[in-house]
Design an enzyme around this catalytic site. Structure first.
Site, PDB file in Angstrom:
ATOM      1  N   CYS A 124       0.869  -1.189   0.000  1.00 35.52           N
ATOM      2  CA  CYS A 124       0.000   0.000   0.000  1.00 35.52           C
ATOM      3  C   CYS A 124       0.897   1.228   0.000  1.00 35.52           C
ATOM      4  CB  CYS A 124      -0.955  -0.021   1.195  1.00 35.52           C
ATOM      5  SG  CYS A 124      -0.135  -0.073   2.804  1.00 35.52           S
ATOM      6  N   GLY A 125       0.406   2.354   0.490  1.00 35.52           N
ATOM      7  CA  GLY A 125       1.202   3.575   0.456  1.00 35.52           C
ATOM      8  C   GLY A 125       2.107   3.769   1.649  1.00 35.52           C
TER       9      GLY A 125
END
Length: 322
Positions: free
Chosen positions: A310-311
């Protein structure tokens, strides 16, 4: 409520059984590890069952022994009514974390209202400090100190919740798994604080008393891949990478929330936005629906060589828990 089922096994595929009872067909989900230790197609079959009803559907689960069914009922995702009855028997953690652009503060919200006896876990404060990347795992010894200050012991059963749009409780769940807590003792509250309040269950702003413990952590480094391993995998394809960010971020069509971070995604990775796994009330979708979602990327949803990304290390764990 259906407590058991007896009938003829018509078909079996990936843990889904079709059982005929009195001319009617019942679809029963059976744990994969046990689904091949029973008579073959056409044989008579008896299963203990557990029936669940959710906003998005209903499911019937089957088990060969009472112990299997009892264990299933203590799933990773815990339900609100169970927690209400066991507030003083488990350690409860509020791990509310919010995206910076929301201007929300998880700790201040916790001080205002939380589930009785809960302890706040600050995801930012309890991540590695000496690196310019968010939410990196701390060292093994540091984790022991963090958890000891929370008064949690190695043998404690833990229920984690949040009041966040990104279901940040899942990241705290992973931290405990990574540092060696018994996975059967770590759970995420399905629906979190929002659902708890919606169902008019007790909240408080009382300070939770904490007695320091002596927690011992045991790091499981195999649960995380480093950059070199991911770079090598782009060509070798040892494992599949599934990205939990939105499709727009994955495709590089919108800028990343963190300044200076390039848009786009890891080459040869797939995208399953974490929100696809959730109902409108932020509870997890049914096992049947989740299976369909993951089958968009996986030929076999029981594959073990899967890496979630993810980020900033938060929403990947929503996919992992799902």
């Amino acid at each position: 409520m259906i407590g058991s089922i007896r009938g003829t096994l018509l078909s079996k595929e990936s843990g889904n059984f079709l059982i005929e009872v009195g001319g009617l067909g019942y679809e029963v989900q059976v744990p994969t590890k046990n689904s091949y230790n029973h008579p073959k197609k056409g044989c008579e079959l008896y299963l203990l069952t557990h029936f669940t009803v959710r906003e998005d559907g209903q499911s019937l689960f089957g088990f060969f022994e009472d112990a299997e069914r009892d264990l299933f009922r203590k799933l990773i995702v815990y339900h609100l009514n169970w927690l209400k009855k066991n507030l003083d028997k488990v350690k409860i953690i509020d791990c509310s974390w919010h995206m910076p652009q929301t201007k929300r503060n998880g700790l201040e919200e916790y001080k205002n209202q939380h589930i009785p006896n809960s302890i706040f876990f600050d995801l930012d404060a309890n991540s590695k400090k000496e690196i310019n990347l968010p939410h990196m795992l701390v060292e093994e010894g540091d984790w022991g100190v963090i958890v000891s200050k929370m008064g949690i012991k190695n043998e404690d059963e833990i229920v984690i919740y949040d009041n966040s749009d990104v279901i940040s409780s899942c990241r705290c769940w992973f931290n405990f798994i990574y540092f060696g807590h018994n996975p059967k003792l770590v759970h995420v509250l399905n629906g979190g604080l929002k659902k708890w309040i919606k169902e008019n269950k007790e909240i408080t702003n009382d300070v939770t008393n904490i007695e320091l413990s002596d927690y011992k952590s045991f790091e499981k480094k195999e649960l995380v891949k480093n950059k070199e391993q991911v770079d090598l995998n782009i060509e070798e394809q040892y494992f599949k990478v599934i990205d939990a960010r939105s499709k727009e971020r994955f495709d590089g069509k919108v800028p990343e929330p963190r300044k200076g971070l390039r848009s786009g995604s890891i080459k040869n990775s797939f995208c399953i936005p974490f929100n696809l796994c959730l109902c409108e009330d932020k509870t997890f979708k049914s096992k049947k629906d989740l299976k369909l979602i993951f089958e968009t990327c996986l030929k076999n949803i029981n594959e073990k060589d899967i890496v979630f990304s993810c980020g900033s290390g938060v929403t990947a764990w929503v996919l992992a828990l799902a």
